[in-house]
Design a protein around this motif. Structure first.
Motif, PDB file in Angstrom:
ATOM      1  N   ASP A 195       0.875  -1.174   0.000  1.00  9.37           N
ATOM      2  CA  ASP A 195       0.000   0.000   0.000  1.00  9.37           C
ATOM      3  C   ASP A 195       0.915   1.228   0.000  1.00  9.37           C
ATOM      4  O   ASP A 195       2.084   1.112   0.377  1.00  9.37           O
ATOM      5  CB  ASP A 195      -0.853  -0.032   1.273  1.00  9.37           C
ATOM      6  CG  ASP A 195      -2.158   0.742   1.115  1.00  9.37           C
ATOM      7  OD1 ASP A 195      -2.219   1.647   0.256  1.00  9.37           O
ATOM      8  OD2 ASP A 195      -3.105   0.434   1.856  1.00  9.37           O
ATOM      9  N   ARG A 290      -3.090   0.015   7.752  1.00  8.39           N
ATOM     10  CA  ARG A 290      -3.886  -0.640   6.715  1.00  8.39           C
ATOM     11  C   ARG A 290      -3.153  -1.853   6.161  1.00  8.39           C
ATOM     12  O   ARG A 290      -3.735  -2.906   5.915  1.00  8.39           O
ATOM     13  CB  ARG A 290      -4.117   0.365   5.586  1.00  8.39           C
ATOM     14  CG  ARG A 290      -5.560   0.576   5.276  1.00  8.39           C
ATOM     15  CD  ARG A 290      -5.832   1.823   4.505  1.00  8.39           C
ATOM     16  NE  ARG A 290      -4.979   2.090   3.358  1.00  8.39           N
ATOM     17  CZ  ARG A 290      -4.950   3.289   2.761  1.00  8.39           C
ATOM     18  NH1 ARG A 290      -5.700   4.273   3.193  1.00  8.39           N
ATOM     19  NH2 ARG A 290      -4.161   3.487   1.728  1.00  8.39           N
ATOM     20  N   GLU A 294      -4.349  -5.715   6.266  1.00  8.06           N
ATOM     21  CA  GLU A 294      -4.451  -6.494   5.030  1.00  8.06           C
ATOM     22  C   GLU A 294      -3.599  -7.762   5.138  1.00  8.06           C
ATOM     23  O   GLU A 294      -4.026  -8.840   4.733  1.00  8.06           O
ATOM     24  CB  GLU A 294      -3.972  -5.623   3.861  1.00  8.06           C
ATOM     25  CG  GLU A 294      -4.064  -6.252   2.495  1.00  8.06           C
ATOM     26  CD  GLU A 294      -5.495  -6.371   1.976  1.00  8.06           C
ATOM     27  OE1 GLU A 294      -6.302  -5.471   2.263  1.00  8.06           O
ATOM     28  OE2 GLU A 294      -5.781  -7.373   1.295  1.00  8.06           O
ATOM     29  N   ARG A 402      -2.557  -3.327  -8.398  1.00  5.16           N
ATOM     30  CA  ARG A 402      -3.857  -2.685  -8.181  1.00  5.16           C
ATOM     31  C   ARG A 402      -4.930  -3.535  -8.825  1.00  5.16           C
ATOM     32  O   ARG A 402      -4.623  -4.494  -9.509  1.00  5.16           O
ATOM     33  CB  ARG A 402      -3.919  -1.340  -8.885  1.00  5.16           C
ATOM     34  CG  ARG A 402      -2.789  -0.438  -8.591  1.00  5.16           C
ATOM     35  CD  ARG A 402      -2.858   0.733  -9.498  1.00  5.16           C
ATOM     36  NE  ARG A 402      -1.769   1.649  -9.180  1.00  5.16           N
ATOM     37  CZ  ARG A 402      -1.724   2.893  -9.594  1.00  5.16           C
ATOM     38  NH1 ARG A 402      -2.706   3.360 -10.328  1.00  5.16           N
ATOM     39  NH2 ARG A 402      -0.732   3.661  -9.277  1.00  5.16           N
ATOM     40  N   GLN A 460      -7.546   0.584 -11.150  1.00  5.22           N
ATOM     41  CA  GLN A 460      -7.849   1.300  -9.907  1.00  5.22           C
ATOM     42  C   GLN A 460      -6.939   2.520  -9.774  1.00  5.22           C
ATOM     43  O   GLN A 460      -5.731   2.424  -9.949  1.00  5.22           O
ATOM     44  CB  GLN A 460      -7.613   0.316  -8.745  1.00  5.22           C
ATOM     45  CG  GLN A 460      -7.488   0.931  -7.371  1.00  5.22           C
ATOM     46  CD  GLN A 460      -6.906  -0.079  -6.379  1.00  5.22           C
ATOM     47  OE1 GLN A 460      -6.933  -1.281  -6.617  1.00  5.22           O
ATOM     48  NE2 GLN A 460      -6.371   0.413  -5.279  1.00  5.22           N
ATOM     49  N   ARG A 464      -7.820   2.472  -2.590  1.00  2.00           N
ATOM     50  CA  ARG A 464      -8.703   1.325  -2.383  1.00  2.00           C
ATOM     51  C   ARG A 464      -9.434   0.963  -3.673  1.00  2.00           C
ATOM     52  O   ARG A 464      -9.722   1.823  -4.494  1.00  2.00           O
ATOM     53  CB  ARG A 464      -9.763   1.650  -1.320  1.00  2.00           C
ATOM     54  CG  ARG A 464      -9.240   2.103   0.018  1.00  2.00           C
ATOM     55  CD  ARG A 464      -8.986   0.940   0.927  1.00  2.00           C
ATOM     56  NE  ARG A 464      -7.586   0.554   0.841  1.00  2.00           N
ATOM     57  CZ  ARG A 464      -7.089  -0.580   1.319  1.00  2.00           C
ATOM     58  NH1 ARG A 464      -7.858  -1.484   1.832  1.00  2.00           N
ATOM     59  NH2 ARG A 464      -5.817  -0.837   1.250  1.00  2.00           N
ATOM     60  N   GLU A 465      -9.786  -0.305  -3.792  1.00  2.00           N
ATOM     61  CA  GLU A 465     -10.563  -0.732  -4.950  1.00  2.00           C
ATOM     62  C   GLU A 465     -11.977  -0.158  -4.841  1.00  2.00           C
ATOM     63  O   GLU A 465     -12.577  -0.192  -3.769  1.00  2.00           O
ATOM     64  CB  GLU A 465     -10.619  -2.267  -4.954  1.00  2.00           C
ATOM     65  CG  GLU A 465     -11.389  -2.839  -6.117  1.00  2.00           C
ATOM     66  CD  GLU A 465     -11.327  -4.368  -6.142  1.00  2.00           C
ATOM     67  OE1 GLU A 465     -10.244  -4.931  -5.909  1.00  2.00           O
ATOM     68  OE2 GLU A 465     -12.375  -4.980  -6.390  1.00  2.00           O
ATOM     69  N   SER A 466     -12.470   0.399  -5.934  1.00  2.00           N
ATOM     70  CA  SER A 466     -13.821   0.951  -5.936  1.00  2.00           C
ATOM     71  C   SER A 466     -14.414   0.751  -7.321  1.00  2.00           C
ATOM     72  O   SER A 466     -13.719   0.881  -8.325  1.00  2.00           O
ATOM     73  CB  SER A 466     -13.765   2.444  -5.595  1.00  2.00           C
ATOM     74  OG  SER A 466     -14.829   3.135  -6.213  1.00  2.00           O
TER      75      SER A 466
END
Ligand code: ADP
Ligand code: MG
Length: 545
Positions: A195, A290, A294, A402, A460, A464-466
């Motif tokens: 990250d 984070r 993870e 990503r 991405q 964060r993945e969205s």
């Protein structure tokens, strides 16, 4: 001929190789420093200056000096013009690489050709490929690109004798930050998860000091024009970095600021500096937290070691914060050279694979290379056969940086869809082990009588993945054409595959007709003509330090 590892940093770059006593060593630059500022000064239309002098020239020629270009690697439409010539992040990076290699050649009296270049672990495909392209444009043979934390781990592993372990790499450089969990098991080094924030680094700390200096100067000299003087601000920026470095070992530092006839003697304590930058450090800890979460989800319950990488980890607040916040006892060794040294080791591992005939690296029970092959390869690579043996079979497992997916039209009512009903459906998720080939997904055509199907590939963009289109970036597209008019909902099967090098291949097929489409995303969107043009653009300069 030796192979070289290059840490092409946002603020400083460094080149290393493995010497004949099997140690990774840094090659000093033309002015005797271990690392070279990644700063380019376009002095004339056919001469560029790179490094310390370029950095110092920023004050006098702000419009001819480029720094922090790595932050823009892989971005579209970045064009900078100097003396009428157009440059991109790729060509500017190529010039830095040329200077590094040219200096190394002068110092080692050897050609520098085969190299491994490092990239931040969270670089997307485009930025990674742009880095590879920069190397090729500089005339190098890029054996591979490798994530910086993996390189740091390789260096660490080479100097550590412990058995299997999991480590956390905290890398705070000049312009980028990342944290990465890495597992070392026997011969395997693999990334568990990663990250980061590529707009956060030592330069932000410098800026805070420059602000403090300016604020005090203006308070002492109300009505001064200092705040609008480009020259004065540049001077403060340089002073700020010097003060920051000094405050890593001293409790207090003074600076005499001078503008027109006004002078201020400004004192800065480490405490004031740390308070003024606490929020920046906090951002790194949020990301570290984070990463730990993870990693836990991926079965990592504790870390055997925490490695500090990047020049900015010399700031005492970094280790103190990691200790008080997470209970870590971080290790600091070679923070600014570890990445280049690890890359040099990796370059050697890669060239062993090339030098030894296929199959020679057979594992336990395999035949392994013959003594003759070993000797030839060792001589070719400039190492002894014992160390060569240690490198055979070493494997670096990388992960998907990503999430990647396709843009799809949803049926009404999906909260994440945009106003037109589109969202990004990710097929490949961050931290999947490479090579990765997730299951094929099947979608339906959206209209009756459709004769073409457009496929868009998106990556991405945020941390964060969205599924929201806005949180992703388009990296490629293609169209399946010449279809007979199809009924709505005709099946389109899409498969994604990413190889060890991070190259993404997408295959789309309309399954009733069998008509299909292959998209390969490599070389950062540079066509062969673009590469040729860039080579010419870069080749016309003489480079120097
Ligand atoms: P990058 O890889 O991002 O180019 P480096 O790892 O070389 O960067 O780190 C460069 C950063 O480290 C710069 O911001 C520099 O000011 C900072 N730095 C170097 N030495 C020190 C020090 N002693 N104390 C604090 N910061 C330092
Ligand atoms: Mg770095």
């Amino acid at each position: 001929m030796a192979t070289y590892g290059i840490d092409l940093g946002t603020t400083y770059s460094c080149i290393a190789y493995v010497n004949d006593t099997n140690r990774a060593v840094v090659v000093k630059n033309a002015v005797g420093e271990d690392s070279t500022p990644s700063v380019v000064f376009f002095e004339t239309d056919d001469n560029v200056v790179i490094g310390r002098e370029a950095k110092n020239s920023a004050r006098i020629y702000p419009n001819l000096v480029v720094s922090l270009i790595k932050r823009r690697m892989g971005e579209d439409d970045v064009e900078l013009e100097f003396h009428g010539a157009v440059h991109t992040p790729v060509t500017i990076s190529a010039l830095i690489l040329r200077e590094l290699c040219q200096s190394a050649e002068q110092n080692t009296h050897e050609d520098v050709r085969d190299v491994v270049i490092t990239v931040p672990a969270y670089f997307g495909v485009r930025a990674r490929e742009a880095t590879r392209a920069a190397g090729e444009i500089a005339g190098l043979n890029v054996l591979n690109v490798i994530p910086e934390p993996v390189a740091a781990a390789l260096h660490y592993e080479a100097i550590s004798t412990d058995a299997d372990r999991t480590i956390l790499v905290y890398d705070l450089g000049g312009g980028t930050f990342d944290t990465t969990a890495i597992r070392i098991e026997g011969q395997d080094i693999s990334v568990v998860c990663t990250d980061g924030d590529h707009k956060l680094g030592g330069a932000d700390w410098d800026e805070r000091i420059a602000d403090l200096l300016l604020k005090q100067f203006v308070e002492e000299h109300p009505g001064t024009e200092a705040a609008v003087s480009e020259d004065f601000l540049q001077e403060l920026a340089t002073a700020a970095e010097d003060m920051k470095r000094a405050l890593s070992s001293l409790e207090t530092r003074r600076y005499n600021a001078r503008f027109a006839d006004e002078v201020s003697r400004i004192e800065l304590t480490r405490t004031v500096f740390e308070n003024a930058t606490a929020d920046l450090l906090e951002r790194t800890f949020t990301i570290t937290g984070r990463t730990i979460d993870e990693a836990r989800q991926r079965g990592v319950t504790s870390f055997d070691d925490v490695l500090l990488v990047g020049g900015s980890t010399r700031m005492p607040a970094v280790a103190e914060g990691l200790r008080s916040r997470f209970g870590f006892t971080p290790k600091l060794h070679d923070p600014d050279l570890a990445v280049a040294k690890g890359a040099a080791l990796f370059a050697l591992i890669e060239s062993v694979k090339i030098a030894l005939p296929a199959g020679a690296e057979a594992g336990p029970g395999g035949a392994g290379p013959s003594p003759e092959d070993m000797e030839t390869a060792a001589a070719q690579l400039g190492v002894d056969t014992d160390s060569l043996r240690g490198l055979i079979g070493k494997k670096v497992t990388a992960v998907v940086p990503r999430a990647f997916g396709v843009k799809i039209l949803t049926t009404a009512g999906d909260a994440e869809a945009d106003d037109d009903g589109f969202l990004i459906d990710h097929l490949l998720h961050a931290n999947a082990v490479l090579p990765a080939a997730p299951p094929t997904q099947t979608y339906g055509t959206v209209e009756d009588g459709q004769t073409g199907i457009s496929v868009e590939i998106w990556e991405q963009a945020g941390a964060r993945e969205s599924r929201r289109v806005l949180d992703n970036e388009k990296i490629g597209n293609g169209t399946i054409t010449d279809l007979p008019p199809l009924p709505k909902g005709s099946p389109v099967a899409i498969s994604f595959a990413m190889d060890e090098m991070g190259t993404l291949r997408v295959h789309a097929v309309e399954t009733t007709t069998g008509k299909d489409l292959d998209i390969e995303l490599a070389i950062g969107g540079l066509s062969p003509e673009d590469m040729g043009q860039a080579r010419t653009a870069v080749g016309k300069y003489t480079v120097g330090a």
